[in-house]
Design a protein around this motif. Structure first.
Motif, PDB file in Angstrom:
ATOM      1  N   UNK A 130       9.342   0.644  -0.594  1.00 44.36           N
ATOM      2  CA  UNK A 130       8.945  -0.109   0.585  1.00 44.36           C
ATOM      3  C   UNK A 130       7.766  -1.032   0.258  1.00 44.36           C
ATOM      4  N   UNK A 131       6.794  -0.513  -0.525  1.00 45.42           N
ATOM      5  CA  UNK A 131       5.636  -1.339  -0.888  1.00 45.42           C
ATOM      6  C   UNK A 131       6.044  -2.471  -1.835  1.00 45.42           C
TER       7      UNK A 131
ATOM      8  N   UNK B 145       4.996   8.699   4.647  1.00 44.65           N
ATOM      9  CA  UNK B 145       4.903   7.939   5.905  1.00 44.65           C
ATOM     10  C   UNK B 145       6.154   7.121   6.181  1.00 44.65           C
ATOM     11  N   UNK B 146       7.315   7.735   5.936  1.00 46.10           N
ATOM     12  CA  UNK B 146       8.574   7.066   6.293  1.00 46.10           C
ATOM     13  C   UNK B 146       8.845   7.346   7.764  1.00 46.10           C
TER      14      UNK B 146
ATOM     15  N   UNK C  79      11.484  -2.377   6.283  1.00 49.20           N
ATOM     16  CA  UNK C  79      10.604  -2.534   7.455  1.00 49.20           C
ATOM     17  C   UNK C  79       9.598  -3.685   7.308  1.00 49.20           C
ATOM     18  N   UNK C  80       8.876  -3.777   6.161  1.00 45.71           N
ATOM     19  CA  UNK C  80       7.937  -4.908   6.044  1.00 45.71           C
ATOM     20  C   UNK C  80       8.637  -6.262   6.118  1.00 45.71           C
TER      21      UNK C  80
ATOM     22  N   UNK D  24      11.304  -6.917   7.785  1.00 48.42           N
ATOM     23  CA  UNK D  24      11.665  -7.118   9.186  1.00 48.42           C
ATOM     24  C   UNK D  24      10.461  -7.666   9.955  1.00 48.42           C
TER      25      UNK D  24
ATOM     26  N   UNK E 103       0.849  -1.187   0.000  1.00 46.55           N
ATOM     27  CA  UNK E 103       0.000   0.000   0.000  1.00 46.55           C
ATOM     28  C   UNK E 103       0.887   1.240   0.000  1.00 46.55           C
TER      29      UNK E 103
ATOM     30  N   UNK F  86       0.677   5.264   0.489  1.00 48.67           N
ATOM     31  CA  UNK F  86      -0.242   6.288   0.979  1.00 48.67           C
ATOM     32  C   UNK F  86      -0.003   7.622   0.284  1.00 48.67           C
TER      33      UNK F  86
END
Lengths: 275, 385
Positions: free
Chosen positions: A166-167, A105-106, A118-119, A121, A99, A101
């Motif tokens: 990231x997504x 939103x870091x 992050x995901x 992890x 997703x 946004x």
């Protein structure tokens, strides 16, 4: 090369078994102190594997809400919805989608690399694998070399690219994007649109993309879903047939303008200005 | 026609020093009826005053535009301070300082003010130079305040019971390091550190529980509020009855004092993470603990450190006050209460100085850890470019 835009109404086409998202008679009503707000009503939609679907409509038409329902960030109050044949909650727990946004939103205390991984992890993937996949994701959005920087050291466009990386990092087949380029200027937006399209053509992901820009919707999509407010509903579904490797210059072709015109007509029909 | 901009502080310094040369340096000895000392008797202070006149006049005209000029001014001021102290103690002016002497101090004040002002506004791209300037300002200011205190106490002959001079406090501090070390050990190492760790640590854990369990939030937070409103003077004797005379009762008082600030700040901090970030974690199907450690606790850190800083000073106050209500014959609070009774005011002040040093160091250490741990926070990040 034939640049013929095949414009037809998908709502009447036979259902495919390969639907990633299958929505039937979906409705969502928020209970507020001022009475119920009908955010979505009677929404039917299928998103096939490998499609690039844009949701377009004026503010408050429920396009973001619809995306949030698909992502299980919001629960529908009526109708049926399935993602990859399972409920949105199961799909979310299976990490079926990435997703993006409106805002990047870091997390400011993490470097770009650690934000992107992050995901991974959270999914308890080993450190070496995380770093490897993080590098790959950053390369896809042309941010390699910025691994050790912190979010606030990057420009807005770069931050949004990092959030896309990231997504992408955990390689979900479905990408949900909620006006990801809404806050960026025209030039950066064009560039990111081009990059996103290349990425989509290369990875064959399914993309659901919310926007309020007609050129962006027409340029990116294989299918444009036009929505109208109060209550949020789909008023037109337009399928386009531009080649996968299209460049920004197709925006001047008659076919492009024809589709854009139909989207505009749809938006106008669904919008009353005397409210 | 160009307008000439005179440096007002240097002008004041020059005029005050000039007048200081003219006015009497000291009062009259009541027994002999003679003036105790004249400027002409004390070559050192005469030279210092003359230097102040020259430097003041020169820089009134030149302005203090360069850091080098500020350095010259400060060197003149330091020399002047030294001569003023020498005149007080070596020539018997102490207790009898006159108009001339105070005018000289005024002159020095103007110089120091102007000098520190220039150093404080100093900007350099070289880190080493900038940092030394940053450190020099508070040190110079502190030393000047101590000098002023010394000069006023000695010049007016203030009785030691009312206010001892910093030099007397310093001497007492150095001569009784063994007592101070024992008091520090008792009050700070034993009571403050353990009370602080237990109070802040338990509040942190309770805050996480309160955040997790809604009824605790509604039930426990108002109760915690009430506990924090308890007057420490009332609670301390009870704690002494419960936990005995030794450091444990003081630690208990500190726990009561530090618990609530930490609880409230941590609960607030745990809600600091935005809805967007929480949604983000939800899209990764991140569990409660994963979200807690990866998102909510890092986001809460600025709030947690705020409480840790507040509590670092509260803890020391709590320990010292609690020792007034019963303690073994050691401890900073015990020493203060007994030495006041014995009119050993310089010892009281030595303890106060020790408390100030310990409190500042404690606060500084917490602030340092904060800077390292939350370097991402907007209030610190500008320094990292």
């Amino acid at each position: 090369m034939t640049l013929k835009a095949v414009v037809n109404n998908v709502a009447q086409m036979p259902a495919s078994a390969d639907a990633v998202v299958d929505i039937q008679k979906l409705s969502l009503t928020f209970q507020t102190a001022d009475g119920p707000v009908y955010a979505l009503s009677d929404v039917d939609l299928k998103i096939e594997r490998g499609e690039f679907v844009s949701f377009i409509g004026p503010s408050g038409c429920g396009k973001t809400t619809l995306l949030r329902v698909i992502a299980d960030l919001e629960k529908a109050t009526g109708g049926d919805i399935s993602i990859n044949g399972v409920s949105p909650q199961e799909a979310r727990e299976n990490r079926a989608y990435g997703y993006v946004f409106q805002a990047p939103a870091l997390l400011p205390w993490r470097s770009i690399e650690r934000n992107v991984t992050l995901p991974l992890e959270i999914m308890e993937i080993s450190r070496e694998e995380r770093i490897k996949r993080g590098h790959e994701a950053l390369k896809l959005v042309e941010l390699n070399g910025f691994e050790k920087k912190f979010p606030w050291q990057l420009s807005g466009g770069m931050q949004q690219r990092a959030s896309i990386a990231r997504a992408l990092s955990f390689d979900a087949d479905l990408l949900l994007m909620d006006e990801p380029f809404g806050a960026l200027d025209e030039i950066v937006r064009d560039h990111l649109n081009e990059q996103l399209l290349k990425l989509w053509a290369r990875t064959n992901k399914t993309v659901a993309f919310v926007t309020h820009s007609i050129p962006e919707a027409v340029y990116l999509s294989t299918k444009i879903v036009v929505m109208s407010p109060r209550p949020g509903r789909i008023i037109d579904v337009i399928k386009t047939d531009f080649p996968k490797d299209r460049g920004l210059d197709i925006r001047e072709t008659p076919e492009f303008l024809e589709v854009a015109h139909r989207v505009r007509e749809g938006l106008r029909a669904g919008h009353s200005y005397d409210e | 026609m160009t307008t000439i901009k005179l440096d007002k502080f240097c002008l004041v310094a020059a005029i005050a020093a000039l007048l200081a040369l003219i006015f009497p340096l000291s009062g009259v000895d009541p027994e002999s009826g003679k003036q105790i000392a004249f400027v002409s008797d004390i070559s050192g202070i005469a030279v210092a005053m003359a230097l102040c006149v020259i430097a003041g006049a020169a820089f009134t005209w030149l302005g203090v535009g360069h850091i080098q000029y500020a350095a010259i001014i400060l060197v003149v001021a330091v020399f002047g301070c030294w001569q003023a102290i020498a005149a007080l103690y070596d020539y018997g002016i102490a207790g009898h300082a006159g108009t001339g002497f105070w005018l000289f101090i005024l002159s020095l004040w103007a110089f120091v003010w102007r000098g520190i002002d220039v150093v404080a506004r100093y900007r350099s791209l070289e880190m080493a130079k900038q940092q030394s300037a940053n450190i020099l300002v508070p040190i110079a200011f502190g030393v000047w305040l101590l000098f002023l205190w010394e000069v006023i106490v000695a010049g007016f002959g203030v009785p030691q019971v009312l206010l001892p001079a910093p030099s007397a406090i310093g001497l007492r501090f150095i001569s009784s390091t063994d007592i101070l070390a024992a008091d520090f050990q008792q009050t700070f190492i034993k009571a403050v550190i353990s009370g602080y760790v237990i109070g802040c640590g338990s509040a942190f854990i309770v805050a996480i529980a309160v955040d997790r369990v809604p009824f605790l939030k509604r039930g426990l937070l108002p109760l915690g509020n009430m506990v924090s409103a308890l007057p420490i003077i009332g609670v301390a004797p009870i704690m002494v009855m419960w936990f005995g005379f030794d450091w444990q009762s003081k630690a208990a008082v500190i726990v009561i004092m530090t618990f609530f600030p930490m609880l409230v700040n941590t609960v607030t901090g745990l809600n600091a993470a935005g809805a967007l970030e929480k949604d983000l974690m939800a899209t990764y199907a991140s569990g409660y603990w994963s979200t807690l450690f990866r998102l909510r606790l890092p986001a809460a850190m600025p709030f947690v450190f705020n409480a840790l800083k507040i509590n670092s000073t509260l803890a020391l106050i709590g320990a010292i006050v609690a020792e007034f209500f019963g303690t073994p014959i050691v401890g900073m609070g015990f020493r203060i209460s007994t030495e006041v009774g014995r009119m050993n005011v310089d010892m009281v002040w030595a303890e106060i100085a020790l408390a100030a040093l310990a409190g500042t160091a404690f606060y500084g250490a917490v602030a340092y850890v904060e800077r390292k741990a939350t370097s991402w926070h907007p209030s610190f990040r500008v320094r990292r470019h």
